[in-house]
Design a protein around this motif. Sequence first.
Motif, PDB file in Angstrom:
ATOM      1  N   GLN A  93      10.900   0.704  -4.742  1.00  0.00           N
ATOM      2  CA  GLN A  93      11.417   1.364  -6.006  1.00  0.00           C
ATOM      3  C   GLN A  93      10.448   1.198  -7.259  1.00  0.00           C
ATOM      4  O   GLN A  93       9.899   1.958  -7.974  1.00  0.00           O
ATOM      5  CB  GLN A  93      12.810   1.331  -6.461  1.00  0.00           C
ATOM      6  N   GLN A  94      10.131  -0.299  -7.245  1.00  0.00           N
ATOM      7  CA  GLN A  94       9.293  -0.749  -8.323  1.00  0.00           C
ATOM      8  C   GLN A  94       8.014  -0.025  -8.266  1.00  0.00           C
ATOM      9  O   GLN A  94       7.274   0.182  -9.123  1.00  0.00           O
ATOM     10  CB  GLN A  94       9.199  -2.364  -8.345  1.00  0.00           C
ATOM     11  N   ALA A  95       7.692  -0.143  -7.279  1.00  0.00           N
ATOM     12  CA  ALA A  95       6.227   0.426  -6.833  1.00  0.00           C
ATOM     13  C   ALA A  95       5.857   1.590  -7.233  1.00  0.00           C
ATOM     14  O   ALA A  95       5.058   2.286  -7.507  1.00  0.00           O
ATOM     15  CB  ALA A  95       5.781   0.081  -5.096  1.00  0.00           C
ATOM     16  N   ILE A  96       6.842   2.675  -6.617  1.00  0.00           N
ATOM     17  CA  ILE A  96       6.704   3.996  -6.809  1.00  0.00           C
ATOM     18  C   ILE A  96       7.026   4.317  -8.242  1.00  0.00           C
ATOM     19  O   ILE A  96       6.233   5.280  -8.701  1.00  0.00           O
ATOM     20  CB  ILE A  96       8.065   4.861  -5.935  1.00  0.00           C
ATOM     21  N   PHE A 120       8.371   7.739   5.350  1.00  0.00           N
ATOM     22  CA  PHE A 120       9.738   8.735   5.618  1.00  0.00           C
ATOM     23  C   PHE A 120       9.667   9.314   7.117  1.00  0.00           C
ATOM     24  O   PHE A 120      10.718   9.724   7.760  1.00  0.00           O
ATOM     25  CB  PHE A 120       9.668   9.804   4.701  1.00  0.00           C
ATOM     26  N   GLU A 121       8.601   9.630   7.593  1.00  0.00           N
ATOM     27  CA  GLU A 121       8.600  10.345   8.857  1.00  0.00           C
ATOM     28  C   GLU A 121       8.910   9.596   9.910  1.00  0.00           C
ATOM     29  O   GLU A 121       9.630  10.014  10.904  1.00  0.00           O
ATOM     30  CB  GLU A 121       6.841  10.801   9.090  1.00  0.00           C
ATOM     31  N   LYS A 122       8.823   8.444   9.594  1.00  0.00           N
ATOM     32  CA  LYS A 122       9.137   7.133  10.825  1.00  0.00           C
ATOM     33  C   LYS A 122      10.758   6.979  10.840  1.00  0.00           C
ATOM     34  O   LYS A 122      11.108   6.162  11.552  1.00  0.00           O
ATOM     35  CB  LYS A 122       8.331   6.123  10.723  1.00  0.00           C
ATOM     36  N   GLY A 123      11.398   7.524   9.619  1.00  0.00           N
ATOM     37  CA  GLY A 123      12.622   7.092   9.629  1.00  0.00           C
ATOM     38  C   GLY A 123      13.161   5.877   9.173  1.00  0.00           C
ATOM     39  O   GLY A 123      14.222   5.304   9.290  1.00  0.00           O
ATOM     40  N   GLN A 124      12.164   5.019   8.462  1.00  0.00           N
ATOM     41  CA  GLN A 124      12.053   3.440   8.126  1.00  0.00           C
ATOM     42  C   GLN A 124      13.248   3.613   6.892  1.00  0.00           C
ATOM     43  O   GLN A 124      13.316   4.354   6.220  1.00  0.00           O
ATOM     44  CB  GLN A 124      10.914   3.015   7.654  1.00  0.00           C
ATOM     45  N   ARG A 125      14.115   2.562   6.970  1.00  0.00           N
ATOM     46  CA  ARG A 125      15.100   2.295   5.905  1.00  0.00           C
ATOM     47  C   ARG A 125      14.300   1.842   4.750  1.00  0.00           C
ATOM     48  O   ARG A 125      14.238   0.662   4.378  1.00  0.00           O
ATOM     49  CB  ARG A 125      16.189   1.185   6.411  1.00  0.00           C
ATOM     50  N   ASP A 160       0.374   6.991  -1.574  1.00  0.00           N
ATOM     51  CA  ASP A 160       1.452   7.997  -1.568  1.00  0.00           C
ATOM     52  C   ASP A 160       1.705   8.403  -0.048  1.00  0.00           C
ATOM     53  O   ASP A 160       2.682   8.719   0.540  1.00  0.00           O
ATOM     54  CB  ASP A 160       1.175   9.261  -2.104  1.00  0.00           C
ATOM     55  N   GLY A 161       0.355   8.467   0.620  1.00  0.00           N
ATOM     56  CA  GLY A 161       0.505   8.840   2.125  1.00  0.00           C
ATOM     57  C   GLY A 161       1.314   7.658   3.063  1.00  0.00           C
ATOM     58  O   GLY A 161       1.905   8.069   3.990  1.00  0.00           O
ATOM     59  N   ARG A 218       3.901   6.097 -13.118  1.00  0.00           N
ATOM     60  CA  ARG A 218       3.452   6.022 -14.310  1.00  0.00           C
ATOM     61  C   ARG A 218       2.159   6.054 -14.731  1.00  0.00           C
ATOM     62  O   ARG A 218       1.376   6.449 -15.568  1.00  0.00           O
ATOM     63  CB  ARG A 218       4.172   4.589 -15.190  1.00  0.00           C
ATOM     64  N   LYS A 219       1.427   5.263 -13.835  1.00  0.00           N
ATOM     65  CA  LYS A 219       0.038   5.169 -13.771  1.00  0.00           C
ATOM     66  C   LYS A 219      -0.875   6.264 -13.076  1.00  0.00           C
ATOM     67  O   LYS A 219      -2.106   6.432 -13.197  1.00  0.00           O
ATOM     68  CB  LYS A 219      -0.585   3.817 -13.270  1.00  0.00           C
ATOM     69  N   LYS A 220      -0.062   7.222 -12.355  1.00  0.00           N
ATOM     70  CA  LYS A 220      -0.884   8.438 -12.012  1.00  0.00           C
ATOM     71  C   LYS A 220      -2.049   8.297 -11.130  1.00  0.00           C
ATOM     72  O   LYS A 220      -2.977   8.817 -11.112  1.00  0.00           O
ATOM     73  CB  LYS A 220      -1.018   9.278 -12.990  1.00  0.00           C
ATOM     74  N   LEU A 221      -2.069   7.218 -10.062  1.00  0.00           N
ATOM     75  CA  LEU A 221      -2.966   6.867  -9.251  1.00  0.00           C
ATOM     76  C   LEU A 221      -2.713   7.121  -7.620  1.00  0.00           C
ATOM     77  O   LEU A 221      -3.726   7.319  -6.818  1.00  0.00           O
ATOM     78  CB  LEU A 221      -3.525   5.405  -9.328  1.00  0.00           C
ATOM     79  N   GLY A 222      -1.496   7.365  -7.443  1.00  0.00           N
ATOM     80  CA  GLY A 222      -0.997   7.494  -5.996  1.00  0.00           C
ATOM     81  C   GLY A 222      -1.158   6.115  -5.151  1.00  0.00           C
ATOM     82  O   GLY A 222      -1.237   6.569  -3.902  1.00  0.00           O
ATOM     83  N   MET A 223      -1.319   5.154  -5.773  1.00  0.00           N
ATOM     84  CA  MET A 223      -1.471   3.794  -5.142  1.00  0.00           C
ATOM     85  C   MET A 223      -1.212   2.686  -5.925  1.00  0.00           C
ATOM     86  O   MET A 223      -1.213   2.769  -7.022  1.00  0.00           O
ATOM     87  CB  MET A 223      -2.890   3.800  -4.344  1.00  0.00           C
TER      88      MET A 223
END
Length: 122
Positions: free
Chosen positions: A20-23, A56-61, A49-50, A28-33
């Motif tokens: 959550q912190q990272a996202i 999400f695709e792997k279903g990780q918690r 972002d990838g 805010r910084k608009k870099l996607g990483m």
Amino acid sequence: MTLCIPTQTFPKFRPDASLQQAILEMTRKKLGMTAITTDTGKLLGIFTDGDLRRSFEKGQRLHEQPISALMTTPFRSIDAHSLAVEALNLMQEHAITVLPVVQDDAVIGIIHMHDLLRAGIA
């Protein structure tokens, strides 16, 4: 390499930071990483972002994991003394848009494909 975004303006976190912190900071910084670093600035990995989509695709918690469990490693980076055209070639070769710039294993900046486009290199 003078086209890079300096470390004080791009997102970076310690390995124990939450997703959550990272996202929130990536947004805010608009870099996607974000860079994942030690306290001394050594680059341990990157989270993009990838990486988020693949998690999400792997279903990780995701809410239960530190950012280090989701980061990309090994990662692509470029030495601070490299030419911008070398960064462009590396980015094109590996289909990436953001590249950490390192010096002595420490991340000192980030170069984004948009920076290369604005400078007329790409």
